[in-house]
Write a protein that holds these residues in place. Structure first.
Motif, PDB file in Angstrom:
ATOM      1  N   ARG A   5     -70.151-142.627  56.763  1.00 31.11           N
ATOM      2  CA  ARG A   5     -69.779-141.831  57.897  1.00 31.11           C
ATOM      3  C   ARG A   5     -70.184-142.565  59.262  1.00 31.11           C
ATOM      4  NH1 ARG A   5     -72.090-137.375  56.777  1.00 31.11           N
ATOM      5  NH2 ARG A   5     -74.255-137.795  57.535  1.00 31.11           N
ATOM      6  N   GLU A   6     -71.497-143.242  59.109  1.00 32.17           N
ATOM      7  CA  GLU A   6     -71.698-144.438  60.082  1.00 32.17           C
ATOM      8  C   GLU A   6     -71.516-145.686  59.965  1.00 32.17           C
ATOM      9  OE1 GLU A   6     -76.148-143.730  60.517  1.00 32.17           O
ATOM     10  OE2 GLU A   6     -76.136-141.834  59.984  1.00 32.17           O
ATOM     11  N   ILE A   7     -70.769-146.078  59.155  1.00 28.41           N
ATOM     12  CA  ILE A   7     -70.291-147.706  58.936  1.00 28.41           C
ATOM     13  C   ILE A   7     -68.761-147.604  58.632  1.00 28.41           C
ATOM     14  CG2 ILE A   7     -70.551-150.082  57.891  1.00 28.41           C
ATOM     15  CD1 ILE A   7     -73.364-148.853  56.964  1.00 28.41           C
ATOM     16  N   PRO A   8     -67.880-147.292  59.637  1.00 28.86           N
ATOM     17  CA  PRO A   8     -66.618-146.880  59.465  1.00 28.86           C
ATOM     18  C   PRO A   8     -65.891-148.403  59.047  1.00 28.86           C
ATOM     19  CG  PRO A   8     -67.132-147.159  61.844  1.00 28.86           C
ATOM     20  CD  PRO A   8     -68.246-147.068  61.129  1.00 28.86           C
ATOM     21  N   GLU A   9     -66.434-149.515  59.142  1.00 26.99           N
ATOM     22  CA  GLU A   9     -65.586-150.547  58.667  1.00 26.99           C
ATOM     23  C   GLU A   9     -65.818-150.987  57.088  1.00 26.99           C
ATOM     24  OE1 GLU A   9     -69.482-152.418  60.518  1.00 26.99           O
ATOM     25  OE2 GLU A   9     -68.118-150.543  60.718  1.00 26.99           O
ATOM     26  N   LEU A  10     -66.729-150.244  56.621  1.00 19.97           N
ATOM     27  CA  LEU A  10     -66.954-150.195  55.323  1.00 19.97           C
ATOM     28  C   LEU A  10     -66.073-149.439  54.276  1.00 19.97           C
ATOM     29  CD1 LEU A  10     -68.944-151.508  53.164  1.00 19.97           C
ATOM     30  CD2 LEU A  10     -70.477-149.088  53.126  1.00 19.97           C
ATOM     31  N   GLY A  11     -65.385-150.191  53.548  1.00 15.51           N
ATOM     32  CA  GLY A  11     -64.065-149.674  52.694  1.00 15.51           C
ATOM     33  C   GLY A  11     -64.596-149.312  51.284  1.00 15.51           C
ATOM     34  N   LEU A  12     -65.385-150.417  50.863  1.00 11.58           N
ATOM     35  CA  LEU A  12     -65.761-150.111  49.380  1.00 11.58           C
ATOM     36  C   LEU A  12     -67.292-150.368  49.232  1.00 11.58           C
ATOM     37  CD1 LEU A  12     -64.726-149.707  46.448  1.00 11.58           C
ATOM     38  CD2 LEU A  12     -64.103-152.053  46.552  1.00 11.58           C
ATOM     39  N   LEU A  13     -68.337-149.659  48.500  1.00  9.04           N
ATOM     40  CA  LEU A  13     -69.550-149.887  48.518  1.00  9.04           C
ATOM     41  C   LEU A  13     -69.909-150.107  46.906  1.00  9.04           C
ATOM     42  CD1 LEU A  13     -72.543-150.328  49.669  1.00  9.04           C
ATOM     43  CD2 LEU A  13     -72.639-147.704  49.465  1.00  9.04           C
ATOM     44  N   CYS A  14     -70.517-151.247  46.524  1.00  6.39           N
ATOM     45  CA  CYS A  14     -70.930-151.499  45.064  1.00  6.39           C
ATOM     46  C   CYS A  14     -72.400-150.615  45.080  1.00  6.39           C
ATOM     47  CB  CYS A  14     -70.777-152.952  44.751  1.00  6.39           C
ATOM     48  SG  CYS A  14     -71.543-153.180  43.199  1.00  6.39           S
ATOM     49  N   LEU A  15     -72.614-150.246  43.783  1.00  6.84           N
ATOM     50  CA  LEU A  15     -73.890-149.449  43.899  1.00  6.84           C
ATOM     51  C   LEU A  15     -74.910-150.314  42.807  1.00  6.84           C
ATOM     52  CD1 LEU A  15     -72.516-146.014  43.490  1.00  6.84           C
ATOM     53  CD2 LEU A  15     -73.145-146.995  45.513  1.00  6.84           C
ATOM     54  N   SER A  16     -74.675-151.384  42.357  1.00  4.48           N
ATOM     55  CA  SER A  16     -75.346-152.153  41.578  1.00  4.48           C
ATOM     56  C   SER A  16     -75.437-153.571  42.216  1.00  4.48           C
ATOM     57  CB  SER A  16     -74.844-152.199  39.945  1.00  4.48           C
ATOM     58  OG  SER A  16     -73.643-152.630  39.961  1.00  4.48           O
ATOM     59  N   ARG A  17     -74.503-154.419  41.849  1.00  5.32           N
ATOM     60  CA  ARG A  17     -74.725-156.070  42.297  1.00  5.32           C
ATOM     61  C   ARG A  17     -73.131-156.196  42.752  1.00  5.32           C
ATOM     62  NH1 ARG A  17     -79.354-158.398  41.334  1.00  5.32           N
ATOM     63  NH2 ARG A  17     -78.322-160.308  41.750  1.00  5.32           N
ATOM     64  N   GLY A  18     -73.038-156.888  43.765  1.00  5.87           N
ATOM     65  CA  GLY A  18     -71.711-157.365  44.115  1.00  5.87           C
ATOM     66  C   GLY A  18     -71.325-158.792  43.651  1.00  5.87           C
ATOM     67  N   LEU A  19     -70.252-159.180  44.063  1.00  6.51           N
ATOM     68  CA  LEU A  19     -70.023-160.629  43.723  1.00  6.51           C
ATOM     69  C   LEU A  19     -69.489-161.467  44.602  1.00  6.51           C
ATOM     70  CD1 LEU A  19     -67.757-159.670  40.532  1.00  6.51           C
ATOM     71  CD2 LEU A  19     -69.881-160.587  40.402  1.00  6.51           C
ATOM     72  N   ASN A  20     -69.870-162.675  45.025  1.00  7.28           N
ATOM     73  CA  ASN A  20     -69.213-163.609  45.920  1.00  7.28           C
ATOM     74  C   ASN A  20     -68.622-164.940  44.791  1.00  7.28           C
ATOM     75  OD1 ASN A  20     -69.874-162.283  48.176  1.00  7.28           O
ATOM     76  ND2 ASN A  20     -72.032-163.286  48.396  1.00  7.28           N
ATOM     77  N   PHE A  21     -67.387-165.283  45.418  1.00  6.94           N
ATOM     78  CA  PHE A  21     -66.904-166.504  44.885  1.00  6.94           C
ATOM     79  C   PHE A  21     -66.764-167.723  45.585  1.00  6.94           C
ATOM     80  CE2 PHE A  21     -64.835-162.338  43.318  1.00  6.94           C
ATOM     81  CZ  PHE A  21     -64.771-162.630  42.011  1.00  6.94           C
ATOM     82  N   THR A  22     -66.871-168.718  44.825  1.00  7.90           N
ATOM     83  CA  THR A  22     -66.762-170.045  45.392  1.00  7.90           C
ATOM     84  C   THR A  22     -65.476-170.890  44.501  1.00  7.90           C
ATOM     85  OG1 THR A  22     -69.165-170.280  45.616  1.00  7.90           O
ATOM     86  CG2 THR A  22     -67.986-172.257  45.534  1.00  7.90           C
ATOM     87  N   PRO A  23     -64.783-171.492  45.524  1.00  9.65           N
ATOM     88  CA  PRO A  23     -63.456-172.321  44.749  1.00  9.65           C
ATOM     89  C   PRO A  23     -64.130-173.482  43.687  1.00  9.65           C
ATOM     90  CG  PRO A  23     -63.902-172.975  47.008  1.00  9.65           C
ATOM     91  CD  PRO A  23     -64.728-171.846  47.048  1.00  9.65           C
ATOM     92  N   VAL A  24     -63.603-173.321  42.391  1.00 11.42           N
ATOM     93  CA  VAL A  24     -63.675-174.381  41.553  1.00 11.42           C
ATOM     94  C   VAL A  24     -62.625-175.105  41.242  1.00 11.42           C
ATOM     95  CG1 VAL A  24     -64.782-174.807  39.328  1.00 11.42           C
ATOM     96  CG2 VAL A  24     -65.788-173.127  40.796  1.00 11.42           C
ATOM     97  N   LEU A  25     -62.542-176.347  40.830  1.00 16.39           N
ATOM     98  CA  LEU A  25     -61.438-176.925  40.532  1.00 16.39           C
ATOM     99  C   LEU A  25     -60.981-176.844  39.251  1.00 16.39           C
ATOM    100  CD1 LEU A  25     -61.682-180.352  42.829  1.00 16.39           C
ATOM    101  CD2 LEU A  25     -60.284-178.346  43.308  1.00 16.39           C
ATOM    102  N   GLU A  26     -62.071-176.956  38.409  1.00 16.92           N
ATOM    103  CA  GLU A  26     -61.955-176.768  36.891  1.00 16.92           C
ATOM    104  C   GLU A  26     -61.028-175.553  36.684  1.00 16.92           C
ATOM    105  OE1 GLU A  26     -64.659-177.275  38.243  1.00 16.92           O
ATOM    106  OE2 GLU A  26     -65.131-179.469  37.689  1.00 16.92           O
TER     107      GLU A  26
END
Length: 303
Positions: A122-143
């Motif tokens: 309700r108070e964070i309108p820009e938040l579309g999806l919320l993970c309740l345990s741990r989220g993921l961030n990605f880094t580009p890898v060539l392999e």
């Protein structure tokens, strides 16, 4: 698929979708947690019994006839189509503006959890999806991706709840999510549900997160399991799947995900990720302080 999900009485604010397959003992504990800690809350539970042969249908039918069931429970069954399809069915039948994907081996432990989630969206309108345990961030890898282990290489994908110690008090923006999570039904209407190309499961929710982000919403994560809002019994159902088959499916789906989103990952990974203050209740803040103190004491003893 059974189109006649029995209707709970009140209009909910949160629809909780639970897929289950021959896991009746865990499902009983799961639903009992919601009964004990969310009775009277504006929550409907949508249980999809996926090809169950262990008495799950009879149990759900009986439970749905109780006062609690009439207020909070709807259920249906499918012919063993697996989690992704069951989740999509539940999402399609959800009546609330927020939909949660929950496992049958997760047990709610705190009454402050649902009010905090409702306030957060309700108070964070820009938040579309919320993970309740741990989220993921990605880094580009060539392999290239050649084995399942490549898909979880820390150089490529990092599991996170944000930097400590402020992650106790914050929701942190992430790239993608793992279950459990809560999504706005508005997001699903805009970008679609879980992509069936990822059947039976895995990487489907990461793909959904990227589509939601591409449509202009943010994706966040907070460690509610660490806060003891719920307990997860370490994927009891998934653990019965042969590991070699599961890894082969995971590798296939990871390749599909990175083919779709590799360029986006390359372009976006350096960005600064935002954070938001938790919208906790007084009970939630007290629980956080107690759990943070236990965590610090445990680290001190270990050190």
């Amino acid at each position: 698929m059974n189109p006649d999900l029995s209707a709970a009485e009140a209009t909910p604010e949160l629809s909780v979708v639970i897929a289950t397959h021959d896991n009746l003992a865990m499902l009983r504990r799961c639903l009992d947690g919601w009964r004990r800690h969310a009775t009277g809350a504006p929550v409907e539970l949508i249980v999809i019994a996926d090809g169950c042969r262990d008495g799950t249908d009879a149990y759900l039918d009986e439970l749905a006839r109780t006062d609690w069931g009439r207020a909070h429970l709807r259920w249906g069954h499918t012919p063993d189509v697996h989690e992704l399809m069951c989740t999509n069915l539940g999402i399609s039948r959800a009546r609330a503006p927020l939909v949660m994907s929950w496992h049958d081996d997760m047990f709610l432990q705190a009454g402050w959890f649902v009010p905090e989630l409702l306030s957060t969206f309700r108070e964070i309108p820009e938040l579309g999806l919320l993970c309740l345990s741990r989220g993921l961030n990605f880094t580009p890898v060539l392999e290239p991706l050649e084995t399942w282990h490549d898909t979880i290489d820390w150089k490529r994908v990092q599991s996170t709840i944000g930097p400590a110690p402020l992650n106790w008090m914050r929701i942190h923006e992430v790239d993608a999510v793992i279950r459990p999570w809560v999504v706005r039904k508005e997001c699903i209407a805009k970008v679609g549900a879980l992509d069936e190309a990822f059947r039976p499961t895995e990487w489907d929710e990461a793909d959904l997160a990227y589509r939601i982000r591409a449509a202009g919403w943010k994706v966040g994560a907070h460690g509610y399991e660490r806060d003891r809002a719920y307990e997860h019994a370490v994927s009891s159902t998934l653990g019965r799947t042969p590991s070699e088959r599961r890894m082969a499916l995971g590798l296939r789906n990871a390749k599909l995900f990175f083919e779709r989103w590799g360029e986006t990952i390359r372009r976006e990974h350096p960005r600064e990720r935002t954070h938001w203050r938790r919208r906790a209740t007084a009970a939630g803040w007290r629980a956080m302080l107690a759990q943070a103190a236990r965590h610090a004491a445990g680290r001190g003893q270990a050190g």
